[in-house]
Motif scaffolding. Structure first.
Motif, mmCIF file in Angstrom:
data_model
loop_
_atom_site.group_PDB
_atom_site.id
_atom_site.type_symbol
_atom_site.label_atom_id
_atom_site.label_comp_id
_atom_site.label_asym_id
_atom_site.label_seq_id
_atom_site.Cartn_x
_atom_site.Cartn_y
_atom_site.Cartn_z
ATOM 1 N N ASP A 1 -11.813 0.770 1.226
ATOM 2 C CA ASP A 1 -11.080 1.400 2.091
ATOM 3 C C ASP A 1 -11.929 1.570 4.013
ATOM 4 O OD1 ASP A 1 -8.762 1.107 3.782
ATOM 5 O OD2 ASP A 1 -8.066 3.103 2.514
ATOM 6 N N GLU B 1 -7.375 2.393 -4.138
ATOM 7 C CA GLU B 1 -7.918 2.068 -2.804
ATOM 8 C C GLU B 1 -9.360 3.437 -2.416
ATOM 9 O OE1 GLU B 1 -6.460 1.461 1.549
ATOM 10 O OE2 GLU B 1 -5.084 -0.320 -0.143
ATOM 11 N N GLU C 1 1.105 -0.952 -0.296
ATOM 12 C CA GLU C 1 0.026 -0.048 0.289
ATOM 13 C C GLU C 1 0.779 1.486 -0.149
ATOM 14 O OE1 GLU C 1 -3.088 0.307 3.055
ATOM 15 O OE2 GLU C 1 -3.966 1.921 2.760
HETATM 16 MG MG MG Z 1 -5.451 2.553 2.333
#
Ligand code: MG
Ligand code: C2E
Ligand code: MG
Length: 754
Positions: free
Chosen positions: A618, A588, A497
């Motif tokens: 998310d 996301e 991420e």
């Molecule tokens: Mg995130």
């Protein structure tokens, strides 16, 4: 048949002499015609007035006057025509019968005026009325003839008598139709047509009379001597009658004219009055719109400024105290985004009512737009302001039924006090706003008074905003850190991420919490997101080249960025420039970002997904998502928010929630990532309940790109060492993350928490 001495439909007697020398004075006939014309014109005028009058009494008066004009005109025409009649006989008139004929004329005229007063006349009404009036005129004529007293007897020829009656009826019909037509309208053309109609009507009446006269034969007994009439007063009498009738008609016409003018003036005056009152209404509603909020009926910002200035001036004179309170409904945007603007409006109305109910009548309550309210109240101590704010907060917590749901709203309040925190309206509002910002910053549902520290902080934030702008546009100081996401099935890192950081020259490394809010507030967030997207794609491409292929990078995307039509193209460009496959990118988005314009979001997400880019939702569970929407969105992954995991496995409730989310996500064919996994117990629990991916300090904290390879190698090494278990999600491998410094740090934090 004999009637009042008249031989109607009778043949001539065998004895007696017929008077053939009967003539009419042409001047008097002309005079009779002129009188009839004037009377008809006056009658048409009266009929018009009658129909224009709204007052019943006035209508009646016009009707009487009209009837008098018409009756007087017909009767005068008849009488003058009779006076024009010259025969070698002595002629007298029977007064009662003459009076009766006038009465009959009046009756017929009244009938005519009355019928013209009817709103709508059909043809059969016209025909019936014309028949009555025509017969009335005939009756008047023959009664008038009966009043003629001579030595001669009057014999009437049947056909001509009937013809005279038919002409009277036809004339009446034409007159009624014309009068009905002239009731409306005005102008010169109407006047000319009215003159023409009067001539026609008068002609008809005269024609009736002379047809009746033509039907008559005077017969005197054989032995009676004829005498020449000389020096009678017919002319004088005719002129007198004509004069009186013309005078009546003329006066009536003048009266009608004057009334017409008066009525048109009245009409104009009334129109002016209506316009004036409409103007007043428009001004009042403009005033209302300018100073009041249409939704809640509270004063708006403009109205507030006006009243607030007055209140301040009053307090300045009396050395009193004022509190200015800024109110903001917590997470109101979520309501708008998830339940729609209509529900949001409904909620605002209820909230406005709650605020009004919690304040005193004299307090000034305003809505500044959106979910922002402002209250000004007079007080003697700060505590009074606190109590009022608490009362409002309490009231606000009462459940509200909205769109079939029960909502409990909370509010954040910021308070500034006059004269301590400022003396001008602008200063007090600014300071109350800063205090509100503080309330929102410390978790919302709270109240804060202004203090000078807030001002310093606000200045700092302003500075930060400026610096962020420069950092972004000069690409100086912004960094992307990467946090591995671990695939429980393969036992390897599957994704990274991308999380933004800011290397600030004075404040050091800043986390996104310090500046994402600022970027969102001033619209910089889109630039920031796109910068992170480009950088993340480039970094992953680099990682591919360094032998770490097969990884995906996930990039956060704010609601504002998602609202851009160009996002699909921008994603494509970023991938193209970095030379990265779309299959290696995942975006996301938070629940609330998805809930805005759902149609638009769906079509945009579909376009992005069509490129091969994966999409994840998310922080699932923290926003207002609707399952109905979730089902329609083209998603691949659901990320369970950290808040649900932090008390797992200790909290049974959280355990159940997480299990339910996993089952639900799988039902919707979504993979599940659990965020914030810090302990081995959490990992085991999640693995046991079918979670697909883990993300958290247990694996690794977010690290700069430079350190990423080392982290990946460590995690790979650990996976290889434990390869026999790697395929089966390794629920019981305590050593897997044993040498992860992040894990130890967070585990100790967790222990401290306990
Ligand atoms: Mg995130
Ligand atoms: P997020 O997208 O939910 O990212 C996960 C956050 O949880 C990260 O915080 C990460 O450091 C933190 N985290 C991960 N594992 C653990 C753990 O085990 N324990 C704890 N306590 N925290 C953990 P970070 O980096 O501070 O980011 C916070 C949020 O800022 C992100 O939440 C994301 O919403 C936002 N953000 C970060 N980068 C960007 C960006 O480039 N664009 C946008 N729009 N938002 C970003
Ligand atoms: Mg998250």
């Amino acid at each position: 048949m004999e009637w009042l001495g008249l031989q109607l439909f009778a043949g001539l007697p065998s004895t007696g002499q017929i008077i053939l020398d009967c003539r009419h004075n042409p001047y008097l006939v002309l005079l009779a015609f002129a009188v009839a014309c004037a009377a008809c014109f006056a009658t048409l005028d009266m009929a018009e007035r009658q129909s224009h009058c709204e007052d019943r009494l006035a209508r009646r008066q016009w009707r009487i006057l009209g009837a008098c004009c018409l009756a007087g005109g017909i009767w005068a025409m008849h009488f003058i025509s009779m006076l024009a009649f010259q025969a070698p006989l002595e002629i007298h008139y029977d007064v009662p019968l003459t009076g009766l004929s006038l009465l009959i004329a009046l009756l017929a005229a009244w009938l005519a005026m009355d019928s013209l007063d009817r709103g709508e006349m059909r043809l059969h009404h016209y025909l019936r009325t014309a028949l009555f009036i025509g017969l009335g005129i005939g009756l008047m004529h023959y009664t008038g003839m009966a009043a003629l007293q001579t030595t001669a007897r009057q014999y009437y020829q049947g056909e001509l008598l009937l013809a005279s009656l038919a002409i009277a009826v036809a004339t009446s019909l034409v007159a009624l139709l014309l009068a009905g037509h002239f009731r409306q309208g005005g102008g010169t053309l109407n006047l000319m047509m009215k003159c023409g109609a009067s001539l026609l009507m008068a002609g008809g009446i005269i024609f009736t009379h002379f047809t009746g006269m033509a039907a008559m034969t005077l017969v005197i007994p054989s032995e009676t001597a004829l005498r020449l009439t000389s020096g009678d007063n017919s002319l004088q009498l005719a002129l007198t009658i004509a004069f009186i009738t013309l005078l009546i008609s003329g006066s009536s016409i003048s009266a009608a004219l004057a009334d017409k003018k008066l009525q048109s003036k009245e009409h104009d005056l009334r129109r002016v009055n209506v316009l004036l009152s409409q103007l007043d209404q428009a001004r009042a509603s403009l005033q209302q719109a300018a100073h009041y909020d249409a939704l809640t009926n509270l004063v708006n910002r403009r109205g507030f400024n006006q009243v607030f200035a007055e209140r301040l001036a009053e307090q300045a004179g009396s050395q009193g105290m004022l509190a200015v309170m800024f109110l903001d409904i917590d997470h109101f945007k979520r309501i708008n985004d998830s339940l729609g603007h209509a529900a949001g409006d409904e909620l605002l109305k209820v909230i406005a009512g709650h605020i009004k109910a919690a304040t005193r009548g004299l307090d000034l309550v305003a809505r500044f737009g959106g979910d922002e309210f402002c209250i000004v109240t007079t007080l003697n101590s700060r505590d009074e302001a606190r109590h009022l704010a608490q009362r409002i907060m309490q009231r606000m917590k009462e459940p509200i039924d909205l769109g079939g749901r029960r909502m409990v709203m909370t509010t954040s309040i910021g308070i500034s006090i006059y004269p301590d925190d400022g003396t001008s309206a602008e200063e007090l509002l600014k300071h109350a706003d800063l205090a509100l910002y503080q309330s929102k910053g410390c978790g919302r549902n709270s109240l804060n008074f202004f203090n000078s520290g807030l001002k310093t902080r606000a200045t700092l934030e302003l500075q930060l905003e400026e610096e962020l702008r420069v950092a972004l546009f000069e690409e100086r100081g912004l960094r992307v850190h990467y946090q591995p996401i671990f695939d429980l099935r393969s036992g390897r890192v599957a994704k990274l991420e991308a999380l933004v950081r800011w290397e600030h020259p004075q404040h050091g490394l800043l986390g996104p919490d310090r500046f994402i809010g600022i970027a969102e507030a001033n619209g910089l967030i889109t630039e920031l997101d796109l910068w992170v997207l480009r950088r993340a794609c480039e970094d992953l491409a680099r990682l591919n080249r360094l032998g770490h292929g097969g990884l995906k990078v996930t990039v956060n995307c704010s609601a504002l960025t998602l609202g851009r039509e160009e996002l699909a193209t921008e994603v494509e460009m970023a991938l193209f420039q970095a030379g990265l496959s779309p299959l290696q990118l995942e975006l996301e988005v938070t629940e609330n970002a998805l809930m805005g314009d759902i149609q638009h979001t769906i079509s945009l997400l579909k376009r992005i997904r069509a490129q091969g880019v994966a999409l994840s939702i998310d922080d699932f569970g923290t926003g207002y998502s609707s399952l109905a929407y979730l089902k329609r969105l083209p998603l691949d992954v659901l990320k369970v928010d950290r808040s649900f995991v932090q008390d797992v496995p200790a909290s049974q409730k959280d355990r159940e929630i997480v299990q339910a989310i996993i089952i639900m996500a799988h039902t919707l064919h979504l993979k599940v990532v659990t965020e914030g996994v810090e302990t081995q117990e959490q990992r085991e629990f999640l693995a046991a309940h079918g979670c697909d991916y883990l993300q958290g300090y247990l694996l690794s904290r977010p690290v700069p790109f430079a350190e990423l390879r080392a982290v990946l190698q460590r995690l790979d090494r650990q996976a290889c060492e434990l390869s026999p278990c790697a395929d089966t999600a390794l629920p019981g491998s305590p050593d897997l993350f044993a040498d992860n410094p992040g894990y130890h740090a967070s585990a100790s934090i967790a222990r401290r928490g306990h």
